[in-house]
Enzyme design. Structure first.
Site, short mmCIF file in Angstrom:
data_model
loop_
_atom_site.label_atom_id
_atom_site.label_comp_id
_atom_site.label_asym_id
_atom_site.label_seq_id
_atom_site.Cartn_x
_atom_site.Cartn_y
_atom_site.Cartn_z
N SER A 59 0.50 -6.16 -10.78
CA SER A 59 1.55 -7.15 -10.48
C SER A 59 1.59 -8.16 -11.62
CB SER A 59 1.16 -7.85 -9.18
OG SER A 59 1.95 -8.98 -8.95
N TYR B 140 -5.03 -12.51 -3.86
CA TYR B 140 -4.14 -11.45 -4.38
C TYR B 140 -4.27 -11.37 -5.91
CZ TYR B 140 0.17 -8.67 -4.84
OH TYR B 140 1.09 -7.69 -5.12
N1 LIG Z 1 6.61 -6.17 -3.21
C1 LIG Z 1 6.36 -6.92 -4.28
O1 LIG Z 1 6.97 -7.98 -4.48
C2 LIG Z 1 5.33 -6.50 -5.27
C3 LIG Z 1 5.29 -7.12 -6.53
C4 LIG Z 1 4.32 -6.73 -7.46
C5 LIG Z 1 3.43 -5.73 -7.13
N2 LIG Z 1 3.48 -5.15 -5.90
C6 LIG Z 1 2.50 -4.12 -5.59
O2 LIG Z 1 3.17 -2.89 -5.40
C7 LIG Z 1 2.42 -2.07 -4.49
C8 LIG Z 1 3.34 -1.55 -3.41
O3 LIG Z 1 3.81 -2.65 -2.67
P1 LIG Z 1 5.11 -2.59 -1.73
O4 LIG Z 1 5.91 -3.77 -2.06
O5 LIG Z 1 5.69 -1.25 -1.74
O6 LIG Z 1 4.40 -2.91 -0.32
P2 LIG Z 1 4.49 -2.15 1.05
O7 LIG Z 1 3.82 -3.05 2.03
O8 LIG Z 1 5.88 -1.71 1.34
O9 LIG Z 1 3.60 -0.86 0.82
C9 LIG Z 1 2.19 -0.89 0.78
C10 LIG Z 1 1.66 0.38 1.42
O10 LIG Z 1 0.23 0.34 1.34
C11 LIG Z 1 -0.28 0.81 2.57
N3 LIG Z 1 -1.63 0.28 2.81
C12 LIG Z 1 -1.97 -1.01 3.04
N4 LIG Z 1 -3.29 -1.10 3.27
C13 LIG Z 1 -3.78 0.16 3.18
C14 LIG Z 1 -5.09 0.71 3.35
N5 LIG Z 1 -6.14 -0.05 3.66
N6 LIG Z 1 -5.23 2.03 3.18
C15 LIG Z 1 -4.18 2.84 2.89
N7 LIG Z 1 -2.92 2.37 2.74
C16 LIG Z 1 -2.74 1.05 2.89
C17 LIG Z 1 0.70 0.29 3.63
O11 LIG Z 1 0.61 0.98 4.87
C18 LIG Z 1 2.04 0.49 2.92
O12 LIG Z 1 2.57 1.77 3.21
C19 LIG Z 1 1.29 -2.95 -3.97
O13 LIG Z 1 0.10 -2.67 -4.69
C20 LIG Z 1 1.75 -4.35 -4.29
O14 LIG Z 1 0.67 -5.25 -4.44
C21 LIG Z 1 4.42 -5.48 -4.97
#
Ligand SMILES: NC(=O)c1ccc[n+]([C@@H]2O[C@H](COP(=O)([O-])OP(=O)(O)OC[C@H]3O[C@@H](n4cnc5c(N)ncnc54)[C@H](O)[C@@H]3O)[C@@H](O)[C@H]2O)c1
Length: 311
Positions: free
Chosen positions: A179, A192
């Site tokens: 991120s 985070y």
């Molecule tokens: N959404 C944002 O603004 C953003 C920005 C920068 C980075 N990210 C990163 O991108 C990645 C995806 O995020 P997203 O926005 O799609 O979020 P999201 O919540 O839609 O998806 C995250 C997924 O991870 C799974 N998960 C959570 N804990 C888990 C565990 N203990 N074991 C197995 N699976 C687990 C959840 O069930 C979910 O399906 C993450 O690493 C997040 O930190 C997101």
């Protein structure tokens, strides 16, 4: 001058020219359309953690469209089924495994089952993640442990499970979804950011280790996106740079992976802000964060599961 110090001096000169060479190659490559340099991933098996939602689901569908076999790991069975249905509709083989990646033993067992059922893994995308969005003072010990385990430490267990097979054939790709919070701190994001800085550290160290040991067929990519509209960061409010579209970010990630790009920052404007931050005094850097609303962005955060009723 001894023979050792002579060869040290020659090596230093060679390394200096290699720094310049790769810098120039990097500049030239930015002028060549990426699509001309895409690698072929057809029939490769791509494992995506957190593939049951958001970015993970979008990546699964894109790699399915490129002819890959898809393996999804997620704690959320319903989310995985939905992704699997979409991948099947695209026409790609898909395998799902329900696993809590913060549980080390469960990761090792699921990795063994995955290899048995889906065969060798060509690419691992460490994407699953969570966010608490709490003030530092309000963070419970369990919050910190969980965030570090899911977003960072699990990457060790997962990479350890699949890297040895990649090293045997000197071929593979490890992708880390970090991120912008892995490059800069922010209020209410201490746990985070710590986890995401950690995941960037794992990626960079592993990349250098693979290069040092001569594994030129194993690629490492780290992805650092700004806030995305997947629902994970619902409620955040920023200035000038709004939440990114999930599909746009997924396209940027796939495009970067296909050219073995090592660091993918989305949007690219962040590169410029980080460059300025690298030489400004710390006090000034704080005002860059303020300028884009990073100081108050998380004040209105409620996340996907605690939606606040509007108006
Ligand atoms: N959404 C944002 O603004 C953003 C920005 C920068 C980075 N990210 C990163 O991108 C990645 C995806 O995020 P997203 O926005 O799609 O979020 P999201 O919540 O839609 O998806 C995250 C997924 O991870 C799974 N998960 C959570 N804990 C888990 C565990 N203990 N074991 C197995 N699976 C687990 C959840 O069930 C979910 O399906 C993450 O690493 C997040 O930190 C997101």
């Amino acid at each position: 001058m001894t023979t050792d110090s002579k060869s040290d001096a020659i090596n230093n000169i060679v390394h200096f020219f290699l720094i310049l060479y790769h810098w120039i190659v990097g500049i030239i490559l930015t002028l060549v359309p990426r699509s001309l340099r895409y690698k072929d991933v057809k029939d490769q098996t791509v494992l995506i953690t957190g593939g049951g939602s958001g970015l993970g689901r979008a990546l699964a569908c894109r790699f399915a469209g490129l002819g890959c076999r898809i393996v999804i790991w997620d704690i959320n069975a319903a989310g995985m089924s939905e992704t699997a249905a979409r991948v099947k509709k695209i026409g790609a083989p898909v395998f799902t495994f329900q696993v809590d990646i913060s549980d080390r033993q469960a990761v090792y067992e699921t990795a063994a089952r995955t290899k048995q059922i889906a065969g060798p893994i060509s690419m691992v995308i460490n994407n699953a993640g969570i966010v608490t969005g709490k003030r530092f003072i309000d963070l419970k010990d369990e919050d910190i442990d969980k965030t570090m385990a899911v977003n960072c430490t699990s990457n060790f267990w997962i990479i350890k499970s699949f890297l040895p097979d990649m090293m045997k054939v000197n071929k593979g790709h490890i992708v880390t979804i970090s991120s912008v919070a892995g490059l800069s701190g922010g209020p209410r994001l201490a746990d985070y950011c710590a986890s995401k800085f950690g995941s960037c550290g794992i990626d960079e160290s592993l990349r250098y280790e693979m290069k040092t040991e001569g594994y030129d067929g194993i690629h490492c990519t780290v992805v650092c996106p700004w806030f995305i509209n997947t629902g994970m960061f619902d409620g955040v409010k920023t200035k000038y740079m709004g939440l990114l579209e999930q599909d746009y970010v997924a396209d940027e990630i796939v495009s970067g992976i296909l050219v073995n790009q090592e660091i993918i920052v989305v949007p690219r404007l962040i590169y410029f802000l980080l460059f300025i931050k690298s030489f400004l005094p710390t006090q000034s850097s704080y005002y860059i964060i303020k300028l884009i609303g990073g100081d108050t962005a998380m004040m209105t955060f409620h996340g996907r599961h605690n939606k606040v009723k509007q108006g």
